[in-house]
Design an enzyme around this catalytic site. Structure first.
Site, PDB file in Angstrom:
ATOM      1  N   SER A 230     -86.332 -56.423  79.790  1.00 17.48           N
ATOM      2  CA  SER A 230     -86.808 -56.776  78.464  1.00 17.48           C
ATOM      3  C   SER A 230     -87.069 -55.480  77.682  1.00 17.48           C
ATOM      4  O   SER A 230     -86.136 -54.711  77.455  1.00 17.48           O
ATOM      5  CB  SER A 230     -88.035 -57.678  78.554  1.00 17.48           C
ATOM      6  OG  SER A 230     -88.282 -58.314  77.321  1.00 17.48           O
TER       7      SER A 230
ATOM      8  N   ASP B  34     -80.289 -66.976  77.352  1.00 15.81           N
ATOM      9  CA  ASP B  34     -81.541 -66.355  76.924  1.00 15.81           C
ATOM     10  C   ASP B  34     -81.841 -66.747  75.476  1.00 15.81           C
ATOM     11  O   ASP B  34     -81.066 -66.444  74.571  1.00 15.81           O
ATOM     12  CB  ASP B  34     -81.420 -64.836  77.051  1.00 15.81           C
ATOM     13  CG  ASP B  34     -82.756 -64.107  76.961  1.00 15.81           C
ATOM     14  OD1 ASP B  34     -83.684 -64.639  76.320  1.00 15.81           O
ATOM     15  OD2 ASP B  34     -82.864 -63.002  77.527  1.00 15.81           O
TER      16      ASP B  34
ATOM     17  N   HIS C 260     -84.360 -65.753  79.782  1.00 18.65           N
ATOM     18  CA  HIS C 260     -84.920 -64.401  79.838  1.00 18.65           C
ATOM     19  C   HIS C 260     -85.480 -64.112  81.220  1.00 18.65           C
ATOM     20  O   HIS C 260     -85.619 -62.964  81.619  1.00 18.65           O
ATOM     21  CB  HIS C 260     -86.006 -64.247  78.774  1.00 18.65           C
ATOM     22  CG  HIS C 260     -86.275 -62.824  78.395  1.00 18.65           C
ATOM     23  ND1 HIS C 260     -85.279 -61.941  78.054  1.00 18.65           N
ATOM     24  CD2 HIS C 260     -87.434 -62.123  78.297  1.00 18.65           C
ATOM     25  CE1 HIS C 260     -85.799 -60.770  77.765  1.00 18.65           C
ATOM     26  NE2 HIS C 260     -87.106 -60.849  77.910  1.00 18.65           N
TER      27      HIS C 260
END
Length: 755
Positions: free
Chosen positions: A619, A694, A726
């Protein structure tokens, strides 16, 4: 962008991060798939069931009369499926109240609920993920597989709803009169004792939603509901949001068996947000009144609360640039609002939202503010402020309030920046603070509504999370989950090889102290080792470096011959505003410099091979992996970038504009922070990983970056995960992910010949 790093995978190897498996050197996995060889960790076992960190109850709550302690407990054979359990606090007797496999229908969740779970970081959980006690303590509301059930204490379960669309945000009203929920974008209520559900709003539909939190509220503001009952059940405050102005992002969720295309309303930085209004209505939906939120519609509805007597609402209105927050007092009869007080940030700073506040029965307010540079508690009464805690440390949460005694209970980092503890302070004696938890652990706590007992969770580098019930002096009354690593504990076979976590500090280039942690294999004289250098680096999240349990995955890496290392850079949370504000309009700068300081320190150590330092992040950490290769070529032997944001104009308004400003007026900060422009500067091996469904960091970030790398003939490797969001993980997938990561790092770093 609330934290999606592997910190939680490392701590509990489970819930809310991208997870995976091992390397070419991992061929020692046991044939049975469970890694049964005594004392030797395998990836199959690291991600298998039961959890090596011990079975951890979630959602711990005391019943209204305190006789039962309820929790959600993972199944021994399916660690991601949760059932509802109860323990008698008088006898210690335990029993399952609701078996999710027996009661649930197995129906697929609605897309709206799936997205809510992603926002709440429980996307991988199955079975019962939430529940709500009725105020009389006789029943429990249990959402399961998209419908609602009412569980009695005798084990009987009654189904309340049976609809294809499912119900969102279900709760029992404060006095137990109703079960309320969102269905088909409208707010509904049904009598708890029995009767038909009826809609309290009827004009939701299309782009209009009632009773829900809009995307950025869930993802970035940690607000997951859009309606609030008054304590006496006379009124309900209801959010209405209209997504019509929000840009439609066409998102392809590419799965193994096909592709679904979603037109998701996604407010990218610099584009319009949802239009948000707040209404107050009576319990039957009549008498709707619009709340005056001001003349500027481009604001954030940050928090909504009722005063204890239900005479007024307290509404937090945040400006679009997140530099101003007004506390409004609202008359529920008319919707008229007045400003009680205003918080303002510095010029090169922003305001952090918090849940550490409490309206009091005497009309005062306990409030966490960073106005002196650190997060501390204040009392606001009759227009005057009294600071209750102070010093160069932060209060992290307000746990409970005993109004009769005027005593507050909170967590903070007063004694050690690496250990969160539970403390108490009296309103009448500001800054006279008592610590209630034991040194050597990092702690969190919750408290019952009467402020009579704590549920304390703690862990250390050698002890996975323990949970106990404590009195108001912090004395342990009983273990809820002692979780000691003794015979029979899942981690017991591996304890003998468990390596110590060491901590230390270095200085950033401006003299700021940075904290690091390290786990090494048993060092042999004269031998130099490769480093698995994990990072996150982003603002707005908790620390990575703490004296808490890191779990089995770092130990597995160490078993494979890696040194595990991480450091908290400037820009991250819990060190005060000056430390955090270093990242203002400067993403991809000070964080990279501080990670470089960590790498430079590592290269001075006689047991570290300076040519074999691998770096990994997910991330924001994935973004950092790319920036670290672009800005400091040759420092890292290779990098893994998971689900990175590569162009911040592709990410959402509330997170991105907080740190970089509005791209319509602050274009330079976006130009210098993006990762795509300098892609061709990468000279070191890079592995790019992304989930193909995602809905947080869209796959467009990875494909745009990959296209630039290809266009400039810059080599890299890539792994995509069909159907994964994600969070890339789950049975089999977690192992594949980590096999992919470590196979790549073995080839490019670990097995690289030393010079």
């Amino acid at each position: 962008m609330r934290k999606w790093v592997l910190g939680l995978a490392l701590a509990s190897v489970g819930a809310s991060i991208a997870m995976g498996s091992g390397a070419s050197a991992m061929s020692a996995d046991a044939p049975t798939g469970q890694g049964t060889e005594q004392g030797k960790l395998t990836l199959k076992r690291v991600f298998g069931s039961p959890d090596l960190s011990g079975s951890q109850p979630r959602g711990l709550r005391l019943s209204p009369d305190g006789t039962l302690l309820t929790s959600l407990r993972p199944r021994a054979d399916e660690r991601e499926r949760l059932d509802l359990w109860a323990r008698d606090t008088r006898t210690g007797e335990e029993r399952m109240l609701v078996d999710s496999k027996k009661v649930g229908s197995g129906a697929e969740l609605s897309e709206a609920e799936k997205m809510q779970r992603e926002r709440a970081r429980i996307g991988g959980s199955k079975g019962i993920v939430a529940y709500d006690w009725a105020p009389d303590g006789k029943s429990i509301l249990v959402p399961l597989d998209g419908d609602l059930y009412l569980a009695g204490l005798d084990g009987q379960v009654r189904r309340l709803t049976n609809t294809p669309g499912g119900e969102l945000n279900p709760i029992v009203s404060p006095k137990g009169g109703f079960v309320s929920f969102v269905r088909d974008q409208n707010l509904w209520a049904m009598p708890l004792g029995g009767g038909e559900a009826r809609p309290l709003t009827k004009d939701g539909g299309g782009t209009v939603h009632f009773g829900e939190a809009e995307f950025v509220a869930q993802e970035e503001m940690h607000r997951f509901t859009g309606y609030w009952w008054s304590p006496d059940e006379r009124y309900i405050a209801v959010e209405r949001f209209d997504d019509a102005p929000v840009k439609v992002a066409v998102r392809a969720a590419i799965g193994a068996a096909g592709t679904k295309v979603y037109e998701q309303r996604y407010p990218a930085a610099g584009t319009p947000n949802a239009l948000v209004d707040l209404y107050v209505m009576k319990a039957d939906g009549s008498g709707r009144v619009k709340v005056d939120l001001g003349t500027n519609p481009d604001i954030y509805l940050a928090r909504v609360d009722w005063t204890p007597d239900g005479s007024a609402m307290l509404v937090q209105r945040e400006s679009r640039d997140q530099k101003t927050l007004d506390m409004l007092r609202v008359d529920p009869r008319t919707g008229k609002s007045t400003v009680l007080f205003t918080e303002r940030s510095g010029d090169r700073s922003w305001l952090n939202l918090s849940d550490a506040y409490r309206p009091m029965k005497d009309g005062s307010l306990i409030w966490r503010s960073e106005r002196d540079g650190y997060g501390h508690l204040y009392r606001f009464a009759n227009g005057q402020w009294t600071q209750l805690t102070k010093g160069p440390w932060v209060v992290t949460n307000l746990v409970g309030v005993n109004e009769a005694k005027g005593r507050l209970y909170f967590t903070g980092l007063k004694d050690d920046v690496l250990e969160q503890h539970l403390y108490a302070v009296d309103i009448a004696q500001p800054n006279v603070i008592t610590r209630l938890t034991e040194r050597g652990y990092t702690n969190s706590a919750t408290m019952d509504s009467s402020a009579s007992r704590f549920i304390v969770s703690r862990s250390s580098p050698t002890q996975p999370t323990q949970v106990y019930l404590a009195d108001t002096a912090g004395q342990r009354l009983s273990w809820i989950n002692e979780n000691a690593i003794r015979a029979g504990h899942p981690y017991a076979p591996y304890l003998a090889s468990h390596r110590e976590t060491k901590f230390g500090t270095i200085k950033a280039d401006d003299g700021t102290t940075l904290y690091w942690e390290m786990i090494t294999p048993k060092l042999e004289p004269g031998k130099r080792y490769p480093v698995f250098f994990q990072h996150y680096g982003g603002p707005g999240t908790g620390q990575q470096v703490t004296r808490g349990w890191q779990g089995a995955l770092p130990q597995y890496l160490v078993d494979q011959g890696w040194i595990f290392f991480q450091i908290d850079n400037r820009g991250s949370y819990n060190r005060g505003k000056a430390f955090e504000d270093a990242i203002y309009h400067a993403m991809g700068t000070v964080e990279v410099a501080d990670q470089l300081a960590g790498a430079s320190y590592l290269k001075t150590l006689p047991f570290v091979d300076p040519a074999r330092i691998a770096t990994y992040g997910w991330s924001y950490g994935g973004y950092m992996s790319i920036k670290m290769l672009e800005k400091t070529p040759g420092v890292y032997a290779a990098a893994v970038s998971g689900a990175p944001v590569t162009d911040w104009q592709l990410y959402d308004t509330h997170y991105t504009e907080r740190y970089l400003g509005d791209p319509r007026t602050d274009s330079q900060s976006y130009a210098t922070s993006q990762a795509i422009t300098d892609a061709a500067k990468i000279r070191d091996p890079l592995m790019l990983i992304h989930g193909m469904a995602d809905d947080n960091v869209f796959l467009d970030n990875a494909t745009a970056f990959a296209a630039e790398m290809q266009k400039t003939d810059t080599p890299f490797e890539m792994m995509l995960y069909p159907g994964q969001t994600h969070r890339v993980g789950g049975p089999g997938v977690s192992e594949h992910l980590w096999h992919t990561i470590l196979n790549f790092l073995d080839r490019t770093v670990k097995d690289k010949p030393t010079k």
